[in-house]
Write a protein that holds these residues in place. Structure first.
Motif, PDB file in Angstrom:
ATOM      1  N   ALA A  91       0.798  -1.229   0.000  1.00 45.79           N
ATOM      2  CA  ALA A  91       0.000   0.000   0.000  1.00 45.79           C
ATOM      3  C   ALA A  91       0.829   1.276   0.000  1.00 45.79           C
ATOM      4  O   ALA A  91       0.275   2.373  -0.048  1.00 45.79           O
ATOM      5  CB  ALA A  91      -0.943   0.003   1.197  1.00 45.79           C
ATOM      6  N   ILE A  92       2.164   1.164   0.072  1.00 51.95           N
ATOM      7  CA  ILE A  92       3.037   2.327   0.218  1.00 51.95           C
ATOM      8  C   ILE A  92       3.996   2.418  -0.980  1.00 51.95           C
ATOM      9  O   ILE A  92       4.552   1.414  -1.424  1.00 51.95           O
ATOM     10  CB  ILE A  92       3.844   2.236   1.537  1.00 51.95           C
ATOM     11  N   ASP A  93       4.163   3.643  -1.482  1.00 53.55           N
ATOM     12  CA  ASP A  93       5.108   3.894  -2.573  1.00 53.55           C
ATOM     13  C   ASP A  93       6.480   4.327  -2.060  1.00 53.55           C
ATOM     14  O   ASP A  93       7.503   4.015  -2.671  1.00 53.55           O
ATOM     15  CB  ASP A  93       4.560   4.983  -3.503  1.00 53.55           C
ATOM     16  N   LEU A  94       6.491   5.062  -0.948  1.00 54.83           N
ATOM     17  CA  LEU A  94       7.733   5.575  -0.373  1.00 54.83           C
ATOM     18  C   LEU A  94       7.687   5.401   1.139  1.00 54.83           C
ATOM     19  O   LEU A  94       6.787   5.914   1.806  1.00 54.83           O
ATOM     20  CB  LEU A  94       7.929   7.054  -0.721  1.00 54.83           C
ATOM     21  N   PHE A  95       8.661   4.679   1.656  1.00 55.45           N
ATOM     22  CA  PHE A  95       8.796   4.436   3.097  1.00 55.45           C
ATOM     23  C   PHE A  95       9.993   5.252   3.557  1.00 55.45           C
ATOM     24  O   PHE A  95      11.111   5.038   3.117  1.00 55.45           O
ATOM     25  CB  PHE A  95       9.027   2.939   3.335  1.00 55.45           C
ATOM     26  N   LEU A  96       9.761   6.198   4.462  1.00 56.60           N
ATOM     27  CA  LEU A  96      10.790   7.117   4.918  1.00 56.60           C
ATOM     28  C   LEU A  96      11.120   6.862   6.383  1.00 56.60           C
ATOM     29  O   LEU A  96      10.230   6.761   7.221  1.00 56.60           O
ATOM     30  CB  LEU A  96      10.313   8.562   4.738  1.00 56.60           C
ATOM     31  N   ALA A  97      12.417   6.753   6.683  1.00 57.37           N
ATOM     32  CA  ALA A  97      12.882   6.623   8.071  1.00 57.37           C
ATOM     33  C   ALA A  97      14.026   7.607   8.274  1.00 57.37           C
ATOM     34  O   ALA A  97      15.173   7.322   7.928  1.00 57.37           O
ATOM     35  CB  ALA A  97      13.326   5.196   8.359  1.00 57.37           C
ATOM     36  N   PRO A 100       5.996  -3.216  -5.210  1.00 56.59           N
ATOM     37  CA  PRO A 100       7.173  -3.492  -6.046  1.00 56.59           C
ATOM     38  C   PRO A 100       7.617  -2.226  -6.786  1.00 56.59           C
ATOM     39  O   PRO A 100       6.802  -1.516  -7.374  1.00 56.59           O
ATOM     40  CB  PRO A 100       6.661  -4.550  -7.029  1.00 56.59           C
ATOM     41  N   GLY A 101       8.890  -1.905  -6.684  1.00 59.24           N
ATOM     42  CA  GLY A 101       9.417  -0.678  -7.264  1.00 59.24           C
ATOM     43  C   GLY A 101       9.382   0.511  -6.330  1.00 59.24           C
ATOM     44  O   GLY A 101       9.900   1.585  -6.667  1.00 59.24           O
ATOM     45  N   GLY A 102       8.753   0.336  -5.154  1.00 59.60           N
ATOM     46  CA  GLY A 102       8.719   1.415  -4.175  1.00 59.60           C
ATOM     47  C   GLY A 102      10.053   1.575  -3.472  1.00 59.60           C
ATOM     48  O   GLY A 102      10.896   0.676  -3.491  1.00 59.60           O
ATOM     49  N   ASP A 103      10.264   2.732  -2.856  1.00 60.15           N
ATOM     50  CA  ASP A 103      11.551   3.066  -2.249  1.00 60.15           C
ATOM     51  C   ASP A 103      11.486   3.107  -0.732  1.00 60.15           C
ATOM     52  O   ASP A 103      10.523   3.607  -0.150  1.00 60.15           O
ATOM     53  CB  ASP A 103      12.034   4.436  -2.732  1.00 60.15           C
ATOM     54  N   LEU A 104      12.550   2.601  -0.117  1.00 59.83           N
ATOM     55  CA  LEU A 104      12.827   2.791   1.305  1.00 59.83           C
ATOM     56  C   LEU A 104      13.986   3.773   1.402  1.00 59.83           C
ATOM     57  O   LEU A 104      15.088   3.487   0.935  1.00 59.83           O
ATOM     58  CB  LEU A 104      13.197   1.463   1.965  1.00 59.83           C
ATOM     59  N   LEU A 105      13.731   4.943   1.967  1.00 62.53           N
ATOM     60  CA  LEU A 105      14.778   5.953   2.180  1.00 62.53           C
ATOM     61  C   LEU A 105      15.077   6.024   3.670  1.00 62.53           C
ATOM     62  O   LEU A 105      14.177   6.266   4.481  1.00 62.53           O
ATOM     63  CB  LEU A 105      14.339   7.334   1.688  1.00 62.53           C
ATOM     64  N   VAL A 106      16.341   5.819   4.009  1.00 61.34           N
ATOM     65  CA  VAL A 106      16.793   5.876   5.396  1.00 61.34           C
ATOM     66  C   VAL A 106      17.844   6.969   5.517  1.00 61.34           C
ATOM     67  O   VAL A 106      18.817   6.991   4.751  1.00 61.34           O
ATOM     68  CB  VAL A 106      17.384   4.527   5.852  1.00 61.34           C
ATOM     69  N   PHE A 107      17.658   7.860   6.453  1.00 59.33           N
ATOM     70  CA  PHE A 107      18.655   8.891   6.733  1.00 59.33           C
ATOM     71  C   PHE A 107      19.154   8.662   8.159  1.00 59.33           C
ATOM     72  O   PHE A 107      18.408   8.828   9.118  1.00 59.33           O
ATOM     73  CB  PHE A 107      18.060  10.288   6.542  1.00 59.33           C
ATOM     74  N   ASN A 108      20.376   8.240   8.240  1.00 59.09           N
ATOM     75  CA  ASN A 108      21.065   7.748   9.436  1.00 59.09           C
ATOM     76  C   ASN A 108      20.613   6.318   9.729  1.00 59.09           C
ATOM     77  O   ASN A 108      19.538   6.090  10.276  1.00 59.09           O
ATOM     78  CB  ASN A 108      20.889   8.646  10.657  1.00 59.09           C
ATOM     79  N   TRP A 109      21.452   5.380   9.317  1.00 59.32           N
ATOM     80  CA  TRP A 109      21.179   3.974   9.555  1.00 59.32           C
ATOM     81  C   TRP A 109      21.313   3.645  11.040  1.00 59.32           C
ATOM     82  O   TRP A 109      20.511   2.938  11.617  1.00 59.32           O
ATOM     83  CB  TRP A 109      22.150   3.127   8.729  1.00 59.32           C
ATOM     84  N   GLN A 150      23.824  10.357   6.875  1.00 66.02           N
ATOM     85  CA  GLN A 150      24.085   9.493   5.731  1.00 66.02           C
ATOM     86  C   GLN A 150      22.747   9.027   5.166  1.00 66.02           C
ATOM     87  O   GLN A 150      21.830   8.689   5.908  1.00 66.02           O
ATOM     88  CB  GLN A 150      24.884   8.267   6.153  1.00 66.02           C
ATOM     89  N   GLY A 151      22.654   8.988   3.843  1.00 66.47           N
ATOM     90  CA  GLY A 151      21.424   8.579   3.189  1.00 66.47           C
ATOM     91  C   GLY A 151      21.547   7.234   2.497  1.00 66.47           C
ATOM     92  O   GLY A 151      22.597   6.902   1.917  1.00 66.47           O
ATOM     93  N   PHE A 152      20.462   6.465   2.572  1.00 60.99           N
ATOM     94  CA  PHE A 152      20.374   5.149   1.939  1.00 60.99           C
ATOM     95  C   PHE A 152      19.076   5.087   1.144  1.00 60.99           C
ATOM     96  O   PHE A 152      18.027   5.520   1.638  1.00 60.99           O
ATOM     97  CB  PHE A 152      20.371   4.032   2.987  1.00 60.99           C
ATOM     98  N   GLN A 153      19.145   4.543  -0.047  1.00 65.11           N
ATOM     99  CA  GLN A 153      17.960   4.336  -0.865  1.00 65.11           C
ATOM    100  C   GLN A 153      17.922   2.878  -1.312  1.00 65.11           C
ATOM    101  O   GLN A 153      18.801   2.413  -2.038  1.00 65.11           O
ATOM    102  CB  GLN A 153      17.943   5.258  -2.084  1.00 65.11           C
ATOM    103  N   LEU A 154      16.897   2.167  -0.865  1.00 64.39           N
ATOM    104  CA  LEU A 154      16.701   0.764  -1.216  1.00 64.39           C
ATOM    105  C   LEU A 154      15.375   0.662  -1.978  1.00 64.39           C
ATOM    106  O   LEU A 154      14.370   1.219  -1.544  1.00 64.39           O
ATOM    107  CB  LEU A 154      16.649  -0.123   0.028  1.00 64.39           C
ATOM    108  N   ARG A 155      15.408  -0.050  -3.104  1.00 65.21           N
ATOM    109  CA  ARG A 155      14.193  -0.163  -3.936  1.00 65.21           C
ATOM    110  C   ARG A 155      13.657  -1.578  -3.902  1.00 65.21           C
ATOM    111  O   ARG A 155      14.422  -2.547  -4.087  1.00 65.21           O
ATOM    112  CB  ARG A 155      14.508   0.265  -5.360  1.00 65.21           C
ATOM    113  N   ARG A 156      12.362  -1.703  -3.661  1.00 65.78           N
ATOM    114  CA  ARG A 156      11.712  -3.007  -3.592  1.00 65.78           C
ATOM    115  C   ARG A 156      11.775  -3.674  -4.960  1.00 65.78           C
ATOM    116  O   ARG A 156      11.283  -3.119  -5.962  1.00 65.78           O
ATOM    117  CB  ARG A 156      10.272  -2.846  -3.135  1.00 65.78           C
ATOM    118  N   ILE A 157      12.371  -4.825  -5.037  1.00 62.11           N
ATOM    119  CA  ILE A 157      12.524  -5.531  -6.303  1.00 62.11           C
ATOM    120  C   ILE A 157      11.165  -6.079  -6.740  1.00 62.11           C
ATOM    121  O   ILE A 157      10.481  -6.756  -5.963  1.00 62.11           O
ATOM    122  CB  ILE A 157      13.544  -6.672  -6.183  1.00 62.11           C
ATOM    123  N   PRO A 158      10.735  -5.788  -7.976  1.00 62.50           N
ATOM    124  CA  PRO A 158       9.436  -6.299  -8.461  1.00 62.50           C
ATOM    125  C   PRO A 158       9.411  -7.823  -8.488  1.00 62.50           C
ATOM    126  O   PRO A 158      10.422  -8.461  -8.705  1.00 62.50           O
ATOM    127  CB  PRO A 158       9.322  -5.702  -9.872  1.00 62.50           C
TER     128      PRO A 158
END
Length: 267
Positions: free
Chosen positions: A180-186, A212-221, A259-267
């Motif tokens: 249900a989510i396109d962008l997950f931000l932490a 699938p194809g949505g992004d997980l963006l993490v700022f400070n792991w 620090q920034g991280f961008q992980l993309r959900r693999i379709p």
């Protein structure tokens, strides 16, 4: 390092920060633009430095057996005592400083991810500063936080905005349907998950709720002070939970030092 981060680190070091002393130090090093900027910033916020110092010396990191309850208690207190500084000490408790840092963060989010125009989940949303800023141009934004006081403050600030809503969530499972989510931000929230030993389940939940194809963006792991370990861990967890690594350990900000991280959900 920005003067905001430098001043925040001085406050966190625990000593008294005196604007006049910093001005004298800067005057003694006329060639140092960084010292001059730090002295100007301290002078601008001189009336806040004593109270910010007390805040920095108060408990800001969870302890005890129940890390989640301890985290919630800390942020419940900060939401009442110092909402701006509580979510970003480098804002120095100034709404304008926080707004500038938030605008910079939102700019990076939108530049990195086309999913920022879709359905967004802001995990560990605090007072809602990022969720509210992203709401213009997004299909919907859901902000979740452990702290009931932070959620109350976020709702107050977002009053009248129909595309953003906030909910307290202390459960391991997020109140969101699969995909249900396109962008997950932490942003500055994953370090607390890691401290609680729950980062593997966090990644599983992020994978569940992202399309699938949505992004997980993490700022400070994490706040461990080991950037290489953070990157290695992010890559390993991404591979184990069906994510492709787009970015890992980048530093895209002028104000913040995250620090920034961008992980993309693999379709």
């Amino acid at each position: 390092m920005s003067p905001q981060i430098a001043l925040a680190r001085l406050l966190l070091a625990g000593g008294r920060v005196d604007a006049a002393h910093l001005a004298d130090v800067a005057a003694g090093h006329p060639g140092s633009h960084q010292l001059a900027a730090l002295a100007r910033l301290a002078a601008r916020h001189g009336d806040r430095l004593e109270s910010l110092g007390r805040l920095a010396r108060s408990p800001l990191w969870p302890s005890g057996d129940d890390v989640l309850a301890s985290t919630a208690a800390i942020f419940d207190r900060l939401a009442v005592e110092a909402p701006e500084a509580g979510v970003a000490l480098y804002s120095l408790g100034d709404p304008d400083e926080l707004a500038a840092a938030t605008a910079e963060l939102v700019g990076v989010i939108r530049a990195w991810s086309p999913s920022a125009s879709g359905r967004i989940l802001d995990f560990g949303c605090g007072i809602g500063r990022v969720a509210i800023a992203l709401a213009d141009g997004a299909e919907s934004v859901l902000g979740l936080d452990l702290s009931g006081q932070m959620i109350a403050e976020a709702r107050r600030r977002a009053e009248g905005r129909g595309t953003v809503r906030f909910a307290r969530n202390a459960a391991a499972r997020l109140p969101v349907e699969p995909g249900a989510i396109d962008l997950f931000l932490a942003a500055d929230s994953l370090p607390y998950v890691i401290h609680a030993g729950a980062f593997d389940s966090f990644m599983a939940e992020a994978a569940r709720v992202l399309r699938p194809g949505g992004d997980l963006l993490v700022f400070n792991w994490s706040f461990r002070g080991d950037p290489e370990r953070d990157v290695t861990e992010a890559r390993a967890l991404a591979a184990g939970h069906g994510f492709a690594v787009i970015r890992a350990g980048e530093r895209p900000f002028a104000i913040w030092d995250a620090q920034g991280f961008q992980l993309r959900r693999i379709p």
